[in-house]
Design an enzyme around this catalytic site. Structure first.
Site, PDB file in Angstrom:
ATOM      1  CE1 TYR A  25      -4.092  -1.892   0.352  1.00 35.48           C
ATOM      2  CE2 TYR A  25      -2.736  -3.297   1.724  1.00 35.48           C
ATOM      3  CZ  TYR A  25      -3.880  -3.084   1.002  1.00 35.48           C
ATOM      4  OH  TYR A  25      -4.814  -4.070   0.931  1.00 35.48           O
ATOM      5  CE1 TYR A 153      -7.421  -6.148   3.394  1.00 36.74           C
ATOM      6  CE2 TYR A 153      -6.637  -7.943   4.776  1.00 36.74           C
ATOM      7  CZ  TYR A 153      -6.496  -7.144   3.662  1.00 36.74           C
ATOM      8  OH  TYR A 153      -5.447  -7.340   2.802  1.00 36.74           O
ATOM      9  CG  ASP A 254     -10.694 -14.267   7.128  1.00 32.86           C
ATOM     10  OD1 ASP A 254      -9.690 -14.761   7.699  1.00 32.86           O
ATOM     11  OD2 ASP A 254     -10.612 -13.378   6.255  1.00 32.86           O
ATOM     12  CE  LYS A 283      -2.560 -10.839   8.619  1.00 31.08           C
ATOM     13  NZ  LYS A 283      -3.850 -10.605   7.985  1.00 31.08           N
TER      14      LYS A 283
HETATM   15  C1  PLP Z   1      -4.350 -10.582   6.557  1.00 32.33           C
HETATM   16  C2  PLP Z   1      -5.717 -11.115   6.363  1.00 32.33           C
HETATM   17  C3  PLP Z   1      -6.088 -11.755   5.166  1.00 32.33           C
HETATM   18  C4  PLP Z   1      -5.167 -11.854   3.979  1.00 32.33           C
HETATM   19  O1  PLP Z   1      -4.057 -12.644   4.226  1.00 32.33           O
HETATM   20  P1  PLP Z   1      -2.751 -12.460   3.276  1.00 32.33           P
HETATM   21  O2  PLP Z   1      -1.833 -13.531   3.763  1.00 32.33           O
HETATM   22  O3  PLP Z   1      -2.246 -11.075   3.528  1.00 32.33           O
HETATM   23  O4  PLP Z   1      -3.199 -12.666   1.882  1.00 32.33           O
HETATM   24  C5  PLP Z   1      -7.372 -12.268   5.080  1.00 32.33           C
HETATM   25  N1  PLP Z   1      -8.236 -12.171   6.107  1.00 32.33           N
HETATM   26  C6  PLP Z   1      -7.922 -11.579   7.272  1.00 32.33           C
HETATM   27  C7  PLP Z   1      -8.916 -11.520   8.372  1.00 32.33           C
HETATM   28  C8  PLP Z   1      -6.651 -11.021   7.434  1.00 32.33           C
HETATM   29  O5  PLP Z   1      -6.355 -10.393   8.579  1.00 32.33           O
END
Ligand code: PLP
Length: 446
Positions: A25, A153, A254, A283
């Site tokens: 970004y 997100y 997620d 992550k």
């Molecule tokens: C960081 C994140 C993603 C994306 O993961 P990347 O490894 O950066 O592609 C998706 N969902 C959530 C909730 C996140 O915090």
């Protein structure tokens, strides 16, 4: 620090970086400053000039056990020497099998089928594809929409962007390429307040009016991360599970930011005592050592996908199931299984609550909130990341504000004096801040 006096032939050429490397970004025409890191150990990053910074970000929420952990390093070194990578088509290996076994054991009973993906965004793409193919297998091919909530997100690829907060810029910027999804208001009742059942009326209506088109509801459980670091009520998530059951819609959680202990539970959905049909992890999966993500689904979903006209699941990246990444994940999960994280996260939570509380009286602080090992100061306006970044570095810490948020989520192994240094820096910067009048928040985790 100026980039010029840092660009030496032996060191990190910051000027070359500025001229040729995209960072997350950022503008290539007007690049923000970067700091050259040469090594990291425990919770400290070391800069080229020897400066050590306490990392309050866990490298974007991933490095839960700290840097250079001997167990993870040893596992990866051993695996690189033995088998760094091999294709996953028609081949399998111990790290993938072992990792899948651990993930199935740690997550809720319903989740039994593991898809290993390269990154969080891809895990989200995979989850959405699974949901669509599932309904094809169930002879309901019209169920193609994803219902989600505002302030979410879920990543930067196109399908993932389609479920990110619609006001964050991604939607308008890329026009037709971003699929139109269904958005309910963001969850309102706070984690530690009373639950207001009235907040469900709009999402209930969306279910009722559109369920024949809705394949899945997709949401970050309990904490909305990059969309505002908001902690919502467990009852909200429980209610969504009930609505999904009532209207025959899959629930995709997620957990990419929240998974592996961050919110005080191993997985944030445990606060609500519910199960997902499809779960996305990423992550902290590898302890933050290398990119890897996973999408785990139920037998029922896997069966539906397999009954779809394609007969197979339509995804298979080149580096799927990478053994090196799996070995890091196994080592990280084994560390979690030793169960020190629970006491550590609890201690971080109480210290954060204690040390951040009085910041609510600062003129520019709008809200102070803490959940698990996450501490947030929400400010009254958008912050200047580059400017504040330098102030934090001067204070000996690595904290990266975004939008109107100064937050930390440190590695679990942080000591109480290191944590105090982080909270002290947050408060020092928050106190002296003079905010611009611009209140337009560009939402990203940049
Ligand atoms: C960081 C994140 C993603 C994306 O993961 P990347 O490894 O950066 O592609 C998706 N969902 C959530 C909730 C996140 O915090």
């Amino acid at each position: 620090m100026s980039s010029d006096n840092q660009s030496t032939t032996t060191g990190i050429d910051l000027q070359f970086d500025r001229d040729h490397l995209w960072h997350p970004y950022t503008s290539m025409a007007n690049a923000l400053p970067t700091y050259g890191v040469v090594s990291a150990e425990g919770v400290e990053l070391q800069l080229e000039d020897g400066t050590k910074l306490i990392d309050g970000t866990s490298s974007w929420w991933a490095c839960v056990h700290g840097y250079s952990h001997p167990k993870i390093v040893a596992a990866m070194q051993q695996q690189t020497a033995q088998l760094s990578h091999v294709m996953f088509g028609g081949i399998t290996h111990r790290p993938a099998v072992e990792l899948a076994r651990l993930l199935i054991e740690m997550t809720s009973p319903r989740l039994t089928k593991v898809f290993l993906a390269d990154s969080g965004s891809i895990a989200v793409e995979v989850a959405m594809k699974m949901a669509l193919q599932y309904w094809q297998g169930k002879a309901k091919p019209n169920k193609q929409k994803i219902l989600t909530v505002k302030n979410g997100y879920h990543g930067d690829t196109f399908a993932a962007m389609s479920v990110c907060d619609p006001e964050g810029g991604m939607h308008t910027m890329f026009g037709e390429l971003v699929t139109k999804q269904l958005f309910a208001p963001a969850p309102q009742s706070r984690f530690d307040d009373d639950f207001n059942p009235k907040e469900l009326s709009e999402i209930d209506n969306l279910f009722e009016d559109n369920h024949q088109q809705i394949a899945a509801l997709l949401i970050e459980p309990i904490m909305q991360g990059a969309g505002g670091m908001r902690f919502y009520h467990p009852e909200y998530l429980r209610s969504l599970r009930k609505l999904c059951d009532k209207y025959d819609v899959l629930l995709i959680l997620d957990e990419i930011a929240t998974g592996f202990g961050r919110t005080g539970k191993l997985f944030a959905y445990e606060h609500s005592g519910i199960e997902a049909d499809i779960l996305c992890l990423g992550k902290a999966l590898t302890g933050g050592y290398i990119s890897l993500a996973a999408t785990i689904c139920s037998n029922e979903v896997a069966q539906g996908v397999s009954d779809s006209p394609a007969g197979v699941f339509m995804h298979g990246p080149t580096f799927m199931g990478n053994p090196l990444a799996c070995s890091a994940a196994i080592a990280s999960l084994e560390l979690l299984k030793e169960n020190r994280w629970q006491g550590q996260v609890r201690a971080i939570e109480s210290q954060l609550k204690q040390e951040l509380a009085d910041a609510i009286d600062y003129p520019n602080v709008k809200d102070v909130r803490v959940l698990g090992s996450i501490g947030v100061l929400e400010m009254n306006a958008t912050l200047n990341t580059a400017e504040l970044q330098q102030q934090f570095v001067d204070l000996g810490v690595w904290i990266r504000p975004f939008s109107n948020l100064i937050y930390i989520m440190p590695p679990y192994c942080i000591s109480s004096s290191q944590l105090s240094k982080l909270t002290h820096a947050m408060k020092t910067v928050a106190k002296q801040i003079s905010l611009p009048n611009d209140t337009s928040a560009f939402i990203s985790h940049g």
